[in-house]
Enzyme design. Sequence first.
Site, short mmCIF file in Angstrom:
data_model
loop_
_atom_site.label_atom_id
_atom_site.label_comp_id
_atom_site.label_asym_id
_atom_site.label_seq_id
_atom_site.Cartn_x
_atom_site.Cartn_y
_atom_site.Cartn_z
NE ARG A 52 -1.77 -2.14 3.22
CZ ARG A 52 -2.02 -2.47 4.48
NH1 ARG A 52 -3.18 -2.17 5.03
NH2 ARG A 52 -1.12 -3.10 5.20
CG ASP A 54 2.84 6.27 2.44
OD1 ASP A 54 1.79 5.97 3.02
OD2 ASP A 54 3.98 6.01 2.88
CE1 TYR A 113 7.91 0.60 -2.01
CE2 TYR A 113 8.62 -1.37 -0.86
CZ TYR A 113 7.62 -0.49 -1.20
OH TYR A 113 6.34 -0.67 -0.75
NE ARG A 201 8.11 8.95 2.17
CZ ARG A 201 6.90 9.45 2.43
NH1 ARG A 201 5.82 8.67 2.33
NH2 ARG A 201 6.78 10.70 2.77
#
Lengths: 248, 248
Positions: A52, A54, A113, A201
């Site tokens: 999910r 952001d 990622y 992040r």
Amino acid sequence: MQQYRYKITIEYLGTGLAGWQRQANGLSIQQILEEAIYCLTKTNTIVIAAGRTDAGVHALGQVAHFDLTNYRDPHQIMRSLNHFMRPHSVAIIDCQNVTSDFHARFSAIKRHYIYKIVNRPGQVILDAERAWWIRHKLNISAMQQGVSYLLGQHDFTSFRAKHCQAQSPIKTLSKLDIIKCDQEQINFYLSAPSFLHHMVRNIVGSLVLVGLEKWQPENIKAVLDSKKREAAGSTAPAKGLYFIKVDY
Amino acid sequence: MQQYRYKITIEYLGTGLAGWQRQANGLSIQQILEEAIYCLTKTNTIVIAAGRTDAGVHALGQVAHFDLTNYRDPHQIMRSLNHFMRPHSVAIIDCQNVTSDFHARFSAIKRHYIYKIVNRPGQVILDAERAWWIRHKLNISAMQQGVSYLLGQHDFTSFRAKHCQAQSPIKTLSKLDIIKCDQEQINFYLSAPSFLHHMVRNIVGSLVLVGLEKWQPENIKAVLDSKKREAAGSTAPAKGLYFIKVDY
């Protein structure tokens, strides 16, 4: 009732979107996909994603699944849904009919990622919404030293968003490579079976403090050991993050 | 009257802009820059570029020059002009005070472009306005064979736009490398002292016909020898083209 499960791979530009998950305020990727499926089938269908992402986060290879009560050719599904989604920066790039034991989220064994930084004094235009612009020169080898404390299994509480819903803060970071792609671009490649909310992040935000030489590489270990979110650096901007691939 | 000449390096996203040169209809990069200089100096100033890129073409390193009647610190000029240009996808990434014999266009000894193709079946989202999307698999080695006929000095009339203002169609193509960057992306790197109008896009348009195996590599030689624009392939879309660098 017989159901047919489809696995889709999705590319999206997160700019201006509310992230993956349906929101009361703001248009999400899930809503865009579910509305496109409704246009095609006239049936309300739930789409479940591997991750999910952001608001503002991009994807080159998000994976999701959904069930239809009628069999349809996967290539036709892709073409039709892309047609209905055309105004939005979202597209299906692969669609396959899979067995009902496939689950986009729970069958995933590894997620990948990339976080992109443009490191130069001059203002960034082409990648303005696609990378984190950092003016001051980053010390890449210092950041790489910091990484050594993060690889493997740890309690990542310090790098976990307050509202993270994961049951355990213990995760296994399989890979974190920092690669200087050209004179200006620095890419962080991260892989793990799963991540906590904001974990990528928050890790990047802390490593950048090392890169800026505000922190020593060893600070990363101290932050990890403290198990306190406030010990870590601030969350890197969403616009630099790309969900790349899922292994099943 | 004493004048101070400044050399600027400019990055821009060409999407939605009318190209480099001032137009009666449509906002050009030249106009955006000249208006920003007016905001700073309250003087009408002409900005001269190394290459007059077309509408929709991007730049990572366009070079231009202009003269001011008062000396200003180059870094301050860059900051101020970027401030005034902020709403637009144009920024100065370097600014230097140069001697008055420097001319962005006439002092240039080599110009470098990249043309980007995304070659995959799935629709392109992130690079929708930043690359040419070609669904069918391109034969890269066939395109590379085609390139061999184009390198060096030739009459490039077949690859020249009808309204090209160059005095001679004879140009020297110093470099044309076709590189597969990853599974999907194919970059064309082109360098020459100067190019005819649409020359890069017309060359790419013809090489893609070779890549699609509609043409043989030898067709490129026949097209070049014919010295007829209609013999060549159509012009590749502007959105895949990047003006990268100028050598002085």
